[in-house]
Structures are given as structure tokens and as C-alpha cells.
Design an enzyme around this catalytic site. Structure first.
Site, mmCIF file in Angstrom:
data_model
loop_
_atom_site.group_PDB
_atom_site.id
_atom_site.type_symbol
_atom_site.label_atom_id
_atom_site.label_comp_id
_atom_site.label_asym_id
_atom_site.label_seq_id
_atom_site.Cartn_x
_atom_site.Cartn_y
_atom_site.Cartn_z
ATOM 1 N N HIS A 112 -6.930 -11.230 -1.016
ATOM 2 C CA HIS A 112 -8.308 -11.753 -1.068
ATOM 3 C C HIS A 112 -8.399 -13.106 -1.774
ATOM 4 O O HIS A 112 -9.405 -13.802 -1.648
ATOM 5 C CB HIS A 112 -9.252 -10.731 -1.715
ATOM 6 C CG HIS A 112 -9.155 -10.617 -3.200
ATOM 7 N ND1 HIS A 112 -8.438 -9.616 -3.825
ATOM 8 C CD2 HIS A 112 -9.683 -11.364 -4.200
ATOM 9 C CE1 HIS A 112 -8.556 -9.747 -5.136
ATOM 10 N NE2 HIS A 112 -9.300 -10.804 -5.389
ATOM 11 N N ASP A 142 -3.913 -5.432 -0.066
ATOM 12 C CA ASP A 142 -4.400 -6.636 -0.744
ATOM 13 C C ASP A 142 -3.245 -7.429 -1.361
ATOM 14 O O ASP A 142 -3.346 -7.930 -2.481
ATOM 15 C CB ASP A 142 -5.438 -6.278 -1.813
ATOM 16 C CG ASP A 142 -6.235 -7.497 -2.273
ATOM 17 O OD1 ASP A 142 -6.317 -8.477 -1.503
ATOM 18 O OD2 ASP A 142 -6.769 -7.469 -3.402
ATOM 19 N N GLY A 213 -10.599 -14.769 -11.349
ATOM 20 C CA GLY A 213 -9.510 -15.704 -11.595
ATOM 21 C C GLY A 213 -8.232 -15.000 -12.018
ATOM 22 O O GLY A 213 -7.138 -15.545 -11.893
ATOM 23 N N SER A 215 -7.319 -12.234 -10.547
ATOM 24 C CA SER A 215 -6.818 -11.566 -9.348
ATOM 25 C C SER A 215 -5.500 -12.178 -8.887
ATOM 26 O O SER A 215 -5.372 -13.395 -8.780
ATOM 27 C CB SER A 215 -7.843 -11.678 -8.217
ATOM 28 O OG SER A 215 -8.976 -10.898 -8.494
ATOM 29 N N VAL A 272 -4.663 12.141 11.204
ATOM 30 C CA VAL A 272 -5.544 13.233 10.809
ATOM 31 C C VAL A 272 -6.661 12.686 9.941
ATOM 32 O O VAL A 272 -6.537 11.620 9.332
ATOM 33 C CB VAL A 272 -4.786 14.329 10.018
ATOM 34 C CG1 VAL A 272 -3.753 15.016 10.886
ATOM 35 C CG2 VAL A 272 -4.168 13.767 8.751
#
Length: 471
Positions: A112, A142, A213, A215, A272
Site C-alpha cells: 500500500h 501487503d 509513515g 508502514s 471452501v
């Protein structure tokens, strides 16, 4: 007496100082860790060309012919809008963090942080900027892998997130709000956390202060090894509230290695729909305690269907690894290679058995959607619902062999558990529902004041619910 008081005060001060020194001695010293690890932590910024907002290319109105004073007022008051070919684009910038995993320039960060970027800039600890190439990204975990053109770079030491223990000290280095190489510390609050829409990451939960920031930045243990990638926080205010979540480095490196060698990520898939086994469901399925993953739906022609798994099976373990919560199953299956075999311990109709399932390759979109319309009405007053047979078209659209649809809900157990018209019932008391008449007969024989399971489909999604009939 006065001398005794002075002695007592001095004794208490010495005791307090001793307690303080002992407490200080037990706290970790992060200075060496920060000095050795910081050079491999980077700041990441991106640029993205975006269309101008509506009205953004508006030009100045024609002011010719107006009196000089009025024209000057309008020229000062109306903002000047850029003209020309570049006026249709504007730049967006984002700030995040990352860390270098190889001396030749491979950098790990969050997807992201770099998603939809037209340009990615990596700033090293020596303040030099490098344009990065996106090697690949995996939105499901991610994780993104970048490459910069540089050599002999400092790298982080990679740890083993499986060995991480709850209560262990951890430290984060990143660029919150653009403040490069900010350091925060805390402890591991929990492991194996599942978050909404994040089915394939067993997150590490910490109380390390993480803000915008951070991340993509590394989470270190006291040995200076990266054990996770700081990914997201839980917040109601927009700021840090004590709940931070990191992607385990084992998961991230598995993704990074696949992106580097294959350019994409493959993961195991069963086909499933599962749900949690609570206390009532455990009782209704004959389990000693709530555990495992209950299969609420088996996708047609999926790996589970081909291997003989059935609706109502409770998966207790995969390749010897216990399923404590249903969210454990996607983590375990996702880490398996497509076409590999998985040995599963299941409970079916109250009996334990072992089955071998050939794991499939997860498709890009494994969601399903189906709907049905009610048919001829039948009634069942004990449950407080009127039901109808499914038509052939409804069975085909829902991928069902049998079942009934609810036409009407009156006062009674059905209303209390939230059933509504249009819901499709496929199983009752662990048995398939093959017709409206058979459903009525089963309802008449249901025991009172005992947990009973029912499988219901709504908007194409299936789940088991439980209820108790009054005496």
C-alpha cells in the site's frame, strides 16, 4: 528522635534509589541495536500523476472592457489556474518506510506504500535518493519488493518470526510523518492475529507506537533481527492507540522470494467457505470443545470438492498442525504449494477421520455470488417459518443438489436467530435437507433445550447457526 527520623528518611531514599536502579537494570538498552540496524532502513516516497479535479482546468473569465478598478479586484480575487498540456495532471506523494535485504539493492516494503505509483524514490541513510523499480507486489499480504541500482549496501539481519514470543521486547524504525529513522519500542501483544479482509497473514500484534509513515518499516527483536514488517494500526482517532500489526518476516520473505524468481505469488487453496466453531456448534457437532474450522460451503469443482470434503466437516488439523481458530486454516493452506497433498484430521457426523486433500492454486478471484427466488409454499409452525421447494434453476444458480427456501418468518425460534425470507436452508441437525416435507418431519423430531445446528445460505454465502427449541 530527630536523628532517627533523618536516618529513616535516608533509608527510604536509599531503598527508592535501589528499586529505581534495579528497574533500570532490567530494561533493555536499544542503543547498539539502533546503531547497527538503522543504516539499512530507508525512507520511501512516491509520485503519482492524477487527473485534475473537475473544474481544475478552468481558465480566467474575460475581464476586458471592465473598468480598471473592478478588473483589478477580480484579477486579485479569482485564483489563477494553470494552463497548457500539464494542467490536466497533478502530483500525489506518499511517505513510507522500507528496509534493504540484499547488498545489491533489493528493498522490502508494504504494497500500500507504493501501490499505483508512477515513480518510487528510495532515500538511504546517507540522504542519497535512488529511483526504484517495482519488482512485484502482493496485495493479499501487503508486501512489495523494490530494486534500486546500488552496490555494497548495508542490509538487515533476518530473524524467525515463528520463534517470537508474546511479551518479548521489539523495536520499530521508520519515518512517521516524514521524520526519518524514528525509533519506538514495545512488546509483542499477541501472535497469529487475523484482521478483516486479511485472511492470509497471521499478524504480529504489538504496542509499539506506529504512525503514518512507519508502514513498510522493519520490526526488530532484541537480537537486531527483523521479525516483521509494520503494516497497519487499529485506531478510532486516526493516530496510534496501542494496537499495531506487523506481517511476520517468514510470510514476507516467502512472498518476496516468489516475486523475485517468478514475478508472482502462488498459494494453496481449498475452495471452501469456513466459519468459527463456537460452544453451541461444538456441542451440536459432538466436539469436546470449540475448535477447528467448520466447512459451511464447498465450491463446485474446487480442490475440496474433488477430494471429498463435505459441508458440515470440521477440520481439526492440517499436516499435524492444530486448527485452534478457523482463521488458522487459510494461513496454513495458503503456505502450501499448489498440487501438494495435505493430511487433514476432520470430524464428520460425530466421527473422527483422516483425509488426504490435494491443494489447488488460488485463483485471482475466488468469490461466489448466487441468489434464489421462492417457489411453492409449505409451512412449519414449530420453527415459525413457511418454506418452499427450490426450483431447478435455483439449485443450479446456487450450485446445490437440495435445500428449501424460506417464504415467511413469524414469531418463534427462526425470528429470534435472525432468519428471513429468501434464506436457503440446506442442513438441519447435521443432516441434509432434501425437501420441504422432510424438513417438517425433522423439525417435529428435534429435541428441546439442546443446541441444534442449521446451515443457511444468504446472498450466495453459507454459514452454520445454532438455536435451541423451548420445552
Amino acid at each position: 528522635m530527630r536523628m532517627f527520623k533523618h536516618y529513616l528518611v535516608a533509608l527510604m531514599a536509599a531503598w527508592a534509589l535501589g528499586v529505581s536502579l534495579v528497574a533500570h537494570a532490567n530494561l533493555p538498552d536499544f542503543t547498539s541495536l539502533v546503531e547497527s540496524a538503522s543504516p539499512a532502513v530507508v525512507n520511501i516516497s512516491t509520485r503519482q500523476n492524477l487527473p485534475t479535479r473537475r473544474g481544475g482546468t478552468m481558465s480566467m473569465p474575460d475581464l476586458e472592457g471592465l473598468p480598471p478598478g473592478i478588473r483589478e479586484f477580480f484579477e486579485r480575487s479569482i485564483p489563477q489556474m494553470p494552463q497548457g498540456p500539464d494542467s490536466r495532471q497533478r502530483e500525489a506523494q506518499s511517505l513510507g518506510s522500507g528496509f534493504i535485504i540484499s547488498a545489491d539493492g533489493y528493498v522490502l516494503t508494504n504494497n500500500h506504500v507504493v501501490a499505483d505509483a508512477d515513480e518510487i524514490i528510495v532515500r538511504l541513510s546517507d540522504r542519497s535518493d535512488h529511483t526504484a523499480k517495482l519488482i512485484g507486489a502482493d496485495p493479499r499480504t501487503d508486501v512489495a519488493l523494490l530494486k534500486i541500482d546500488a552496490k555494497d549496501l548495508p542490509i538487515v539481519k533476518l530473524g524467525n518470526s515463528e520463534k517470537l514470543k508474546v511479551g518479548e521486547w521489539v523495536l520499530a524504525i521508520g519515518s512517521p510523518f516524514g521524520f526519518d529513522h524514528s525509533v519506538t519500542a514495545g512488546i509483542v501483544s499477541a501472535k497469529g492475529r487475523s484482521l478483516p479482509n486479511e485472511n492470509y497473514v497471521p499478524f504480529i500484534q504489538t504496542d509499539v507506537a506506529i504512525n503514518p509513515g512507519n508502514s513498510g518499516g522493519p520490526l526488530f527483536n532484541l537480537s537486531g533481527e527483523v521479525v516483521g514488517i509494520n503494516s497497519q494500526i487499529f485506531t478510532r482517532s486516526g493516530g496510534f492507540m496501542g494496537l499495531s500489526f506487523a506481517i511476520p518476516i517468514d510470510v514476507a520473505m516467502n512472498v518476496a522470494n516468489q516475486l523475485r524468481t517468478e514475478g508472482k505469488v502462488t498459494r494453496g487453496w481449498l475452495g471452501v467457505v469456513i466459519q468459527e466453531v463456537d460452544k453451541d456448534l461444538a456441542e451440536s457437532f459432538g466436539l469436546e470443545k470449540p475448535a477447528g474450522a467448520l466447512i459451511a460451503q464447498v465450491l463446485e469443482n474446487g480442490p475440496a470438492a474433488k477430494s471429498g470434503l463435505k459441508v458440515g466437516d470440521v477440520i481439526l488439523s492440517v499436516n499435524g498442525q492444530q486448527i485452534i481458530q478457523s482463521a488458522d486454516l487459510p494461513h496454513l493452506i495458503g503456505n502450501l504449494k499448489p498440487d501438494s497433498a495435505a493430511e487433514m484430521n476432520i470430524v464428520r457426523e460425530g466421527a473422527r477421520k483422516t483425509v488426504s486433500v490435494k491443494v489447488g492454486d488460488m485463483p485471482d478471484d475466488d468469490s461466489i455470488a448466487a441468489s434464489g427466488q421462492p417457489g411453492a409454499e409449505r409451512s412449519s409452525n414449530r420453527m415459525g417459518i413457511a418454506v418452499a421447494e427450490l426450483t431447478d434453476d435455483q439449485k443450479k444458480s446456487l450450485q446445490l443438489q437440495s435445500g428449501i427456501v424460506i417464504k415467511q418468518v413469524t414469531d418463534g425460534p427462526a425470528a429470534m436467530i435472525g432468519l428471513r425470507p429468501g434464506d436457503v436452508i440446506t442442513h438441519l441437525n447435521n443432516q441434509p435437507v432434501v425437501s420441504a416435507r422432510q424438513f417438517q418431519d425433522t423439525v417435529k423430531k428435534l429435541p428441546a433445550d439442546k443446541s441444534i445446528s442449521m446451515r443457511v445460505m444468504r446472498d450466495g454465502r453459507a454459514s452454520f447457526i445454532t438455536f435451541r427449541l423451548p420445552k
